[in-house]
Design a protein around this motif. Structure first.
Motif, PDB file in Angstrom:
ATOM      1  N   ILE A 109      73.616-114.134 -39.469  1.00 26.90           N
ATOM      2  CA  ILE A 109      73.327-113.217 -38.374  1.00 26.90           C
ATOM      3  C   ILE A 109      72.385-113.965 -37.446  1.00 26.90           C
ATOM      4  O   ILE A 109      71.268-114.291 -37.837  1.00 26.90           O
ATOM      5  CB  ILE A 109      72.697-111.910 -38.891  1.00 26.90           C
ATOM      6  N   SER A 110      72.865-114.276 -36.239  1.00 25.67           N
ATOM      7  CA  SER A 110      72.080-115.139 -35.366  1.00 25.67           C
ATOM      8  C   SER A 110      72.317-114.797 -33.897  1.00 25.67           C
ATOM      9  O   SER A 110      73.452-114.560 -33.482  1.00 25.67           O
ATOM     10  CB  SER A 110      72.483-116.593 -35.636  1.00 25.67           C
ATOM     11  N   ASN A 111      71.229-114.787 -33.121  1.00 22.39           N
ATOM     12  CA  ASN A 111      71.306-114.659 -31.672  1.00 22.39           C
ATOM     13  C   ASN A 111      71.896-113.313 -31.225  1.00 22.39           C
ATOM     14  O   ASN A 111      72.814-113.278 -30.412  1.00 22.39           O
ATOM     15  CB  ASN A 111      72.102-115.833 -31.091  1.00 22.39           C
ATOM     16  N   ASN A 112      71.367-112.227 -31.781  1.00 22.37           N
ATOM     17  CA  ASN A 112      71.784-110.870 -31.420  1.00 22.37           C
ATOM     18  C   ASN A 112      70.548-110.087 -30.984  1.00 22.37           C
ATOM     19  O   ASN A 112      70.005-109.307 -31.762  1.00 22.37           O
ATOM     20  CB  ASN A 112      72.437-110.189 -32.632  1.00 22.37           C
ATOM     21  N   PRO A 113      70.081-110.286 -29.742  1.00 26.07           N
ATOM     22  CA  PRO A 113      68.779-109.745 -29.343  1.00 26.07           C
ATOM     23  C   PRO A 113      68.671-108.220 -29.359  1.00 26.07           C
ATOM     24  O   PRO A 113      67.574-107.693 -29.397  1.00 26.07           O
ATOM     25  CB  PRO A 113      68.585-110.285 -27.924  1.00 26.07           C
ATOM     26  N   LYS A 114      69.780-107.501 -29.333  1.00 25.70           N
ATOM     27  CA  LYS A 114      69.746-106.034 -29.306  1.00 25.70           C
ATOM     28  C   LYS A 114      70.041-105.408 -30.673  1.00 25.70           C
ATOM     29  O   LYS A 114      69.898-104.200 -30.843  1.00 25.70           O
ATOM     30  CB  LYS A 114      70.784-105.495 -28.311  1.00 25.70           C
ATOM     31  N   LEU A 115      70.484-106.198 -31.641  1.00 26.96           N
ATOM     32  CA  LEU A 115      70.978-105.659 -32.906  1.00 26.96           C
ATOM     33  C   LEU A 115      69.859-105.170 -33.819  1.00 26.96           C
ATOM     34  O   LEU A 115      68.936-105.911 -34.151  1.00 26.96           O
ATOM     35  CB  LEU A 115      71.811-106.727 -33.631  1.00 26.96           C
ATOM     36  N   CYS A 116      69.978-103.912 -34.226  1.00 27.65           N
ATOM     37  CA  CYS A 116      68.964-103.275 -35.065  1.00 27.65           C
ATOM     38  C   CYS A 116      69.419-103.125 -36.512  1.00 27.65           C
ATOM     39  O   CYS A 116      70.613-103.115 -36.798  1.00 27.65           O
ATOM     40  CB  CYS A 116      68.635-101.887 -34.518  1.00 27.65           C
ATOM     41  N   ASN A 117      68.465-102.980 -37.392  1.00 25.60           N
ATOM     42  CA  ASN A 117      68.621-102.582 -38.788  1.00 25.60           C
ATOM     43  C   ASN A 117      69.239-103.626 -39.728  1.00 25.60           C
ATOM     44  O   ASN A 117      69.377-103.339 -40.910  1.00 25.60           O
ATOM     45  CB  ASN A 117      69.401-101.253 -38.902  1.00 25.60           C
TER      46      ASN A 117
ATOM     47  N   LEU B  98      69.661-115.528 -41.760  1.00 30.03           N
ATOM     48  CA  LEU B  98      69.373-114.199 -41.219  1.00 30.03           C
ATOM     49  C   LEU B  98      68.267-114.309 -40.183  1.00 30.03           C
ATOM     50  O   LEU B  98      67.097-114.430 -40.518  1.00 30.03           O
ATOM     51  CB  LEU B  98      68.970-113.251 -42.352  1.00 30.03           C
ATOM     52  N   GLU B  99      68.653-114.312 -38.911  1.00 32.76           N
ATOM     53  CA  GLU B  99      67.700-114.382 -37.806  1.00 32.76           C
ATOM     54  C   GLU B  99      67.717-113.037 -37.103  1.00 32.76           C
ATOM     55  O   GLU B  99      68.716-112.675 -36.485  1.00 32.76           O
ATOM     56  CB  GLU B  99      68.105-115.491 -36.835  1.00 32.76           C
ATOM     57  N   PHE B 100      66.620-112.307 -37.212  1.00 28.84           N
ATOM     58  CA  PHE B 100      66.579-110.968 -36.657  1.00 28.84           C
ATOM     59  C   PHE B 100      65.910-110.963 -35.292  1.00 28.84           C
ATOM     60  O   PHE B 100      65.062-111.798 -35.004  1.00 28.84           O
ATOM     61  CB  PHE B 100      65.865-110.011 -37.618  1.00 28.84           C
ATOM     62  N   ALA B 101      66.299-110.000 -34.476  1.00 27.64           N
ATOM     63  CA  ALA B 101      65.765-109.886 -33.121  1.00 27.64           C
ATOM     64  C   ALA B 101      64.254-109.674 -33.142  1.00 27.64           C
ATOM     65  O   ALA B 101      63.703-109.125 -34.088  1.00 27.64           O
ATOM     66  CB  ALA B 101      66.453-108.726 -32.404  1.00 27.64           C
ATOM     67  N   SER B 102      63.604-110.095 -32.082  1.00 32.59           N
ATOM     68  CA  SER B 102      62.147-109.971 -32.000  1.00 32.59           C
ATOM     69  C   SER B 102      61.719-108.577 -31.533  1.00 32.59           C
ATOM     70  O   SER B 102      60.555-108.250 -31.567  1.00 32.59           O
ATOM     71  CB  SER B 102      61.588-111.024 -31.054  1.00 32.59           C
ATOM     72  N   ASN B 103      62.686-107.752 -31.104  1.00 32.17           N
ATOM     73  CA  ASN B 103      62.357-106.425 -30.575  1.00 32.17           C
ATOM     74  C   ASN B 103      62.476-105.338 -31.632  1.00 32.17           C
ATOM     75  O   ASN B 103      62.694-104.179 -31.308  1.00 32.17           O
ATOM     76  CB  ASN B 103      63.303-106.090 -29.421  1.00 32.17           C
ATOM     77  N   LEU B 104      62.343-105.686 -32.897  1.00 29.29           N
ATOM     78  CA  LEU B 104      62.624-104.729 -33.961  1.00 29.29           C
ATOM     79  C   LEU B 104      61.731-103.492 -33.924  1.00 29.29           C
ATOM     80  O   LEU B 104      62.106-102.445 -34.437  1.00 29.29           O
ATOM     81  CB  LEU B 104      62.517-105.415 -35.327  1.00 29.29           C
ATOM     82  N   PHE B 105      60.573-103.591 -33.287  1.00 30.23           N
ATOM     83  CA  PHE B 105      59.688-102.429 -33.186  1.00 30.23           C
ATOM     84  C   PHE B 105      60.349-101.297 -32.398  1.00 30.23           C
ATOM     85  O   PHE B 105      60.011-100.143 -32.582  1.00 30.23           O
ATOM     86  CB  PHE B 105      58.344-102.821 -32.537  1.00 30.23           C
ATOM     87  N   SER B 106      61.308-101.623 -31.529  1.00 32.65           N
ATOM     88  CA  SER B 106      61.985-100.591 -30.740  1.00 32.65           C
ATOM     89  C   SER B 106      63.217-100.035 -31.462  1.00 32.65           C
ATOM     90  O   SER B 106      63.891 -99.153 -30.947  1.00 32.65           O
ATOM     91  CB  SER B 106      62.395-101.151 -29.380  1.00 32.65           C
ATOM     92  N   CYS B 107      63.525-100.554 -32.632  1.00 32.21           N
ATOM     93  CA  CYS B 107      64.686-100.094 -33.391  1.00 32.21           C
ATOM     94  C   CYS B 107      64.351 -98.817 -34.160  1.00 32.21           C
ATOM     95  O   CYS B 107      63.227 -98.643 -34.609  1.00 32.21           O
ATOM     96  CB  CYS B 107      65.112-101.158 -34.400  1.00 32.21           C
ATOM     97  N   PRO B 108      65.363 -97.939 -34.353  1.00 32.88           N
ATOM     98  CA  PRO B 108      65.125 -96.748 -35.158  1.00 32.88           C
ATOM     99  C   PRO B 108      64.894 -97.116 -36.622  1.00 32.88           C
ATOM    100  O   PRO B 108      65.504 -98.053 -37.135  1.00 32.88           O
ATOM    101  CB  PRO B 108      66.412 -95.939 -34.993  1.00 32.88           C
TER     102      PRO B 108
END
Length: 181
Positions: free
Chosen positions: A122-130, A150-160
């Motif tokens: 999972i890589s380079n998905n800036p909007k992908l949550c959870n 597993l590379e997760f987006a940096s905006n995870l605080f905005s994810c549900p």
């Protein structure tokens, strides 16, 4: 039953033709005999025809899409008889628009319980949550030591967050229906 594809990141004709062939291939399909490749889907497309898919013999590639949700909610098993890049049974790569305002946000694969062979990238998905709240070791065959990137987006605080009834905060998305079981 449907054949599936082996196109990797190749676009078939223009974006419209590519989507039409995707729709034709997977409409009413439960078992994909080769690979499930979902690529180049534009922002406002309806992918509900993917909901019938339960099993993939090869790999699942989800790449270069701008759509918000890819509803593989009945996918239970990825066999990994063929692997993407010789390593991955599931690859979720670069699903966003260049301006990063659009892109894949949800991948509710709530019934996925087994990846028999191969790893996950999972890589380079800036909007992908959870994706960080999925217990991947319950799904993959850890005895084969598959490659996991597993590379997760940096905006995870905005994810549900996961629903409070989800076991130990493992889920594929918001709501009790997306708890990982």
């Amino acid at each position: 039953v449907c054949q599936g594809t082996n196109n990797k990141l190749t676009q078939l004709g223009n974006v419209e033709d590519h989507f039409t062939s995707l729709q034709r291939m997977y409409n009413n399909c439960e078992v994909v005999l080769s690979n499930l490749e979902i690529t180049y889907v534009e922002h406002n497309r309806d992918l509900s025809f993917l909901k019938t898919i339960q099993e993939v013999a090869g790999y699942v590639l989800i790449a270069l899409n701008m759509v918000d949700v890819i509803p593989l909610e009945n996918l239970q098993i990825i066999r990994g008889n063929v692997l993407y890049d010789n390593s991955y049974a599931l690859a979720v790569l670069s699903n966003y628009h260049m301006n990063k305002t659009q892109g894949l946000r949800e991948l509710p694969m709530k019934r996925l319980s087994e990846i028999l062979n191969g790893g996950v990238k999972i890589s380079n998905n800036p909007k992908l949550c959870n994706m960080d709240s999925v217990l991947w070791n319950d799904i993959i065959d850890t005895s084969k030591k598959p490659l996991m990137v597993l590379e997760f987006a940096s905006n995870l605080f905005s994810c549900p967050k996961c629903h409070p009834n989800c076991t130990e905060d493992y889920c594929w998305g918001p709501g009790e229906q997306n708890c990982q079981t």
